[in-house]
Design a protein around this motif. Structure first.
Motif, PDB file in Angstrom:
ATOM      1  N   GLN A  16       0.791  -1.209   0.035  1.00  0.00           N
ATOM      2  CA  GLN A  16       0.021  -0.053   0.212  1.00  0.00           C
ATOM      3  C   GLN A  16       0.944   1.388  -0.029  1.00  0.00           C
ATOM      4  O   GLN A  16       0.387   2.324   0.254  1.00  0.00           O
ATOM      5  CB  GLN A  16      -0.865  -0.116   1.232  1.00  0.00           C
ATOM      6  N   ASN A 304      -4.820  -9.653   0.418  1.00  0.00           N
ATOM      7  CA  ASN A 304      -5.112  -9.472  -0.879  1.00  0.00           C
ATOM      8  C   ASN A 304      -5.761 -10.853  -1.650  1.00  0.00           C
ATOM      9  O   ASN A 304      -6.567 -10.949  -2.399  1.00  0.00           O
ATOM     10  CB  ASN A 304      -4.070  -9.307  -1.822  1.00  0.00           C
ATOM     11  N   LEU A 307      -9.387 -10.682  -0.390  1.00  0.00           N
ATOM     12  CA  LEU A 307      -9.935  -9.504  -1.219  1.00  0.00           C
ATOM     13  C   LEU A 307     -10.323 -10.115  -2.655  1.00  0.00           C
ATOM     14  O   LEU A 307     -11.546  -9.859  -3.155  1.00  0.00           O
ATOM     15  CB  LEU A 307      -9.094  -8.245  -1.288  1.00  0.00           C
ATOM     16  N   SER A 376      -1.533  -2.939  -4.771  1.00  0.00           N
ATOM     17  CA  SER A 376      -2.501  -2.547  -3.726  1.00  0.00           C
ATOM     18  C   SER A 376      -3.956  -2.884  -3.891  1.00  0.00           C
ATOM     19  O   SER A 376      -4.435  -3.351  -5.012  1.00  0.00           O
ATOM     20  CB  SER A 376      -2.583  -1.061  -3.901  1.00  0.00           C
ATOM     21  N   GLN A 377      -4.658  -2.840  -2.835  1.00  0.00           N
ATOM     22  CA  GLN A 377      -6.073  -3.442  -3.103  1.00  0.00           C
ATOM     23  C   GLN A 377      -6.877  -2.430  -3.784  1.00  0.00           C
ATOM     24  O   GLN A 377      -7.886  -2.935  -4.544  1.00  0.00           O
ATOM     25  CB  GLN A 377      -6.867  -3.315  -1.493  1.00  0.00           C
ATOM     26  N   GLU A 378      -6.519  -1.297  -3.960  1.00  0.00           N
ATOM     27  CA  GLU A 378      -7.289  -0.346  -5.016  1.00  0.00           C
ATOM     28  C   GLU A 378      -6.957  -0.964  -6.311  1.00  0.00           C
ATOM     29  O   GLU A 378      -8.164  -0.811  -7.264  1.00  0.00           O
ATOM     30  CB  GLU A 378      -6.862   1.093  -4.894  1.00  0.00           C
ATOM     31  N   LEU A 380      -6.037  -3.751  -7.370  1.00  0.00           N
ATOM     32  CA  LEU A 380      -6.812  -5.265  -7.430  1.00  0.00           C
ATOM     33  C   LEU A 380      -8.190  -4.923  -7.918  1.00  0.00           C
ATOM     34  O   LEU A 380      -8.892  -5.880  -8.627  1.00  0.00           O
ATOM     35  CB  LEU A 380      -6.302  -5.856  -6.039  1.00  0.00           C
ATOM     36  N   THR A 381      -8.857  -4.150  -6.946  1.00  0.00           N
ATOM     37  CA  THR A 381     -10.385  -4.014  -7.159  1.00  0.00           C
ATOM     38  C   THR A 381     -10.736  -3.510  -8.578  1.00  0.00           C
ATOM     39  O   THR A 381     -11.751  -3.827  -9.011  1.00  0.00           O
ATOM     40  CB  THR A 381     -10.663  -3.108  -5.894  1.00  0.00           C
TER      41      THR A 381
END
Length: 392
Positions: A16, A304, A307, A376-378, A380-381
């Motif tokens: 992140q 992750n 997620l 990052s999770q952003e 990946l989303t």
């Protein structure tokens, strides 16, 4: 073996730390292969800042002008200490190691020691595509012993492959991926011991690519191939490259079991000229002083994985995903989406997401993609959102 649980380091999640704008300033393969409107989740590079001990060690070397040729056994000593603490393995003998340019070139050199031109090398597909490319380039035959439907080694299929490979008195090797890329499977002590028994029965030499060994979830328990009974004649390749994101700083170690020491001694002296001295410094620092950073990374990767499972369930429920216990790679079965043999091509051109096509991974790769979740999770989303949009 007694393993030490991973520590809760208190370090921030390395995944992140960087914005997409910062990442796009990079000039490596991941970020320069595709146009800027494509999200790259394909090649095995992580979206992280390096561990501070690695940066410090390399910076100190550059300030000192310490950019000559590699020497000494510091890398091997650091790996042996890491293996003892992390995996409870005290059998990594520094005197049975040799520095090699990187894991795949080390694999090539080990296979040259135990096989000859025209001999067979057995692999377990779906598996890392360079296994095929490098083996065929060195004039060996590749034989496939596919993983079972559960993603684990099928010992019956492997035995049949071993038997056929040595027919007529030829030499053969088993190129073992441990942990397995792309599935993230962590082979158990029981499985590896069974492989070793088969290898000894048929006279097949095992060469283990263990580059993803540091990237095993807490509780899964990585087992070094050379640590199991019967693996004394095995050879292993290890590196800090994947665990600490150092593919551009090339250095790896070949490790021999007690029964393979004489083989390793036959490796040409010039092979040791290939690694970078600065890379050796970086890898040594990672193994010796970068463990808290690694633990923070593993925590982030575990988040992750969860997620990604949630995102797929929400946006692409037809995609089958079995989260692995190791690596930062996700193997996605997209056959139910009706996108043909190569869904990665559809996701790239319709969704602007770059994934690795499953086809080069061999048997079992059709209709699959490999996704790099070390982001990052952003990111990946957004990637999964784009993949879902590509279906419409």
């Amino acid at each position: 073996m007694t393993r030490i649980p991973h520590e809760t380091s208190g370090e921030p999640n390395p995944l992140q730390a960087l914005t997409l704008d910062r990442l796009r300033q990079r000039t490596s393969m991941k970020w320069r292969t595709y146009p800027e409107d494509v999200l790259p989740l394909w090649v095995a590079e992580m979206d992280v800042l390096l561990a501070e001990p690695v940066v410090r060690a390399v910076t100190d070397a550059l300030h000192l002008g310490d950019t000559g040729y590699p020497a000494g056994t510091a890398y091997a000593e650091a790996l042996a200490a890491f293996a003892g603490k992390r995996w409870g393995w005290e059998g990594l003998a520094v005197e049975r190691t040799a520095i090699v340019p990187d894991v795949m070139l080390g694999v090539v050199e080990m296979l040259k020691l135990v096989t000859g031109p025209g001999d067979t090398v057995i692999v377990n597909p779906p598996v890392y595509p360079p296994f095929y490319l490098f083996v065929e380039h060195m004039d060996r035959r590749v034989a496939q012993a596919p993983l079972g439907a559960d993603g684990r080694i099928d010992l019956g299929v492997l035995e049949s492959s071993f038997r056929q490979a040595v027919a007529g008195g030829r030499r053969a090797a088993h190129l073992l991926c441990n942990p397995h890329n792309p599935t993230g499977t962590v082979h158990t002590e029981e499985e590896l011991s069974a492989v070793a028994r088969l290898a000894e029965r048929y006279g097949v030499r095992v060469v283990a690519d263990e580059i993803h060994a540091p990237l095993v979830l807490d509780g899964a328990g990585f087992v070094p191939y050379l640590s199991v009974p019967g693996a004394e004649r095995g050879l292993s390749l290890m590196s800090a490259s994947k665990g600490w994101n150092l593919p551009g700083l090339k250095a790896a170690l070949a490790v021999a079991g007690p029964g393979a020491a004489a083989d390793l001694d036959r490796m040409p002296e010039e092979v040791g000229h290939g690694p970078s001295h600065v890379a050796v410094i970086a890898h040594t620092a990672a193994l010796r002083d970068g463990v808290t950073w690694l633990d923070a990374l593993l925590t982030g990767l575990d988040g992750n994985r969860r997620l990604l499972a949630d995102l797929l369930a929400e946006h692409l429920p037809a995609v089958r995903y079995r989260p692995g216990d190791a690596t930062y790679l996700a193997w996605l079965d997209c056959r139910a989406l009706g996108l043909g043999d190569d869904p990665a091509d559809v996701f790239l051109h319709r969704g602007r997401v770059a994934l690795s096509s499953g086809l080069p991974f061999g048997t079992g790769g059709t209709g699959h993609v490999r996704l790099n979740l070390a982001a990052s999770q952003e990111v990946l989303t957004e990637a999964v959102r784009r993949m879902a949009a590509a279906l419409h």
